[in-house]
Design an enzyme around this catalytic site. Structure first.
Site, short mmCIF file in Angstrom:
data_model
loop_
_atom_site.label_atom_id
_atom_site.label_comp_id
_atom_site.label_asym_id
_atom_site.label_seq_id
_atom_site.Cartn_x
_atom_site.Cartn_y
_atom_site.Cartn_z
N ASP A 1 22.08 -17.37 -85.98
CA ASP A 1 22.48 -17.52 -84.58
C ASP A 1 22.55 -18.98 -84.13
O ASP A 1 22.96 -19.27 -83.01
CB ASP A 1 21.56 -16.70 -83.64
CG ASP A 1 20.08 -17.03 -83.80
OD1 ASP A 1 19.62 -17.28 -84.94
OD2 ASP A 1 19.36 -17.05 -82.77
N HIS B 1 17.44 -19.55 -74.95
CA HIS B 1 17.15 -18.65 -76.07
C HIS B 1 16.41 -17.42 -75.56
O HIS B 1 15.32 -17.09 -76.00
CB HIS B 1 16.33 -19.40 -77.13
CG HIS B 1 16.43 -18.77 -78.51
ND1 HIS B 1 15.56 -17.80 -78.93
CD2 HIS B 1 17.27 -18.98 -79.55
CE1 HIS B 1 15.86 -17.46 -80.18
NE2 HIS B 1 16.89 -18.16 -80.58
#
Ligand SMILES: [Zn+2]
Ligand SMILES: [Zn+2]
Lengths: 309, 309
Positions: free
Chosen positions: A67, A270
């Protein structure tokens, strides 16, 4: 100097948060943009901003989880397609070079600019010129994960020309010497010390961007007195145990680091997809109880990082 | 059977067209979805559809250019994250395995399902079971680029039970034999030939999805009598020379293939970002002059592929 968040999600994309990428815009300072991480879809996010891929001079990768890196080959290809021909520097853990080169080779992507890889093998300075120093230190995320501390050089004070004119010091090459802090004897015999006529030094800015991590000492070291700290906040305060198990942080972990490091502004990013829009605000509320200058960020959010005069 | 276009752009994404990916939805036929190509951002497109990544049983890659494969590692990771644990088969040119395995290894992505790679070294059948046969043939794109022809098995006719009942043929195990086309002697002495009581066979569908290519004989071979032909149309008719130089097709090339191959429906995709919304319609208009059943597709467009009774 501005910071823009291109992707603020964790692990997998959601319809509202894409995967990690942050742009540090140094357009006024050096006509360049630095990227931190490049999750899949970063180039698509960039398309909806004013960022020109060819202005991206450096890409710092915090760690090699998908990611954070799967958008890199596509971004590099598009940078070439859109006319980028200046060199690009990529900093990151060992392995980033193999990933990029394998992807480019197999896809037969021929870039029209050189890439310089700087694979990190130990904590320390990864880049330094007269304007900026970037150092890194290892965090605690299972896989090698780094935080980056970007330090801008101080701005020397301006020569106080008004004050000199008031004293009838004649303008000219003399001013250059005074600006350098030299002592000068005037034609009329007066002695002038340049240092008496130079204004206050302006501190350069400090921006700390951390990779994924659980609580660990280096986060505070990297963030010490920073103007901006970007810290992951994958989980909320009720999930402290899960966060730790998965080598991640809660909003409270992040706020504690910000407080201990005495930063000016904390940005939480995040964010796990389990926190939908409303729920994510709770992370911000909880963090603010520990560190008031906290902001939970969303994709495309952009903030000015001002000099402190 | 449905076909959905997830990304219809060429080379680089634009704000309206993402990079190549097509979903062939075989939910009624086998409770599965097959993907053709997987450009960067495919998983983000999938998020906005009803497609469940765990239902994706096979991924066919036409060629290894970045705009067709850079979304693969991320899609595979998300499929695992979202609970996919059934095997996945990936078909594509030699190199696809190294790209995927390198990406997964360096990102330390641990999938919870096996991937079977089928690298193509020659034209022919790449998959076959009782229901479907998929064959491929090489196109002309500089890099090895394949087209896939998906052929569904024919549906045998139904037993005409009404007709049998009218004739006082008693229901029972006998019907099974008749359905198999056997000849049966009834208790009353009559002889019945099953074949006389089986309806017309329904032809299985043929779907042809081509990778990037310029005009080449195999396009027609692959598309022969197809229900659906998906053909790239990177350029418009005025750019025939450029298209050829870059190993691509114009809308006219695509329409000629559709006509020559006698397909039922042509879908134009892989549209260059130079054709904005209005301009892209011109590609469709021009193609329709050659082949009327042409549709220029957009991201998320979905079409039913009906059986011809
Ligand atoms: Zn992450
Ligand atoms: Zn392409």
């Amino acid at each position: 100097m501005k910071i823009q968040f291109l992707g603020t999600g964790a692990g997998v994309p959601s319809t509202s948060r894409n995967l990690s990428s942050i742009a540090l815009k140094l357009l006024d300072e050096r006509n360049a943009i630095w990227l931190f991480d490049c999750g899949e879809g970063t180039q698509q996010r960039v398309l909806k901003t004013t960022i020109r891929p060819r202005k991206v001079e450096k890409i710092f990768i915090t760690h090699l989880h998908g990611d954070h890196i799967f958008g890199l080959p596509g971004f590099l290809s598009s940078r070439a397609f859109q006319g980028g021909n200046t060199p690009l520097n990529i900093y990151g853990p060992v392995g980033i070079k193999e990933f990029v080169l394998t992807s480019l080779r197999i896809s037969q992507s021929h870039l029209r600019y050189p890439i310089f890889f700087h694979e990190i093998t130990e904590d320390g300075v990864v880049f330094e010129d007269e304007q900026f120093r970037v150092s890194c230190a290892k965090l605690n995320h299972g896989i090698a994960s780094y935080g980056y501390r970007v330090e801008e050089a101080d701005y020397p004070g301006e020569l106080q020309a008004d004050k000199l004119k008031e004293m009838d010091v004649p303008a000219g090459p003399l001013y250059g010497k005074l600006k350098n802090g030299e002592t000068v004897v005037l034609p009329d015999g007066r002695t002038i010390d340049g240092l008496d006529f130079i204004g206050k030094t302006t501190k350069g800015r400090i921006v700390t961007i951390l990779g994924d991590t659980r609580r660990t000492k280096n986060t505070v070291v990297l963030a010490k007195n920073a103007d901006v700290l970007v810290h992951e906040s994958t989980f909320g305060k009720e999930d402290q145990a899960i966060a730790s198990d998965y080598f991640h942080s809660t909003c409270i972990d992040a706020a504690k680091v910000a407080k201990e490091a005495n930063v000016k502004q904390l940005y939480l990013t995040h964010i796990s997809a389990r926190y939908l829009n409303g729920n994510a605000n709770q992370l911000q509320r909880d963090a603010r109880k520990v560190f008031p200058d906290t902001k939970l960020v969303n994709d495309y959010d952009e903030f000015e990082i001002a000099l402190t005069k």
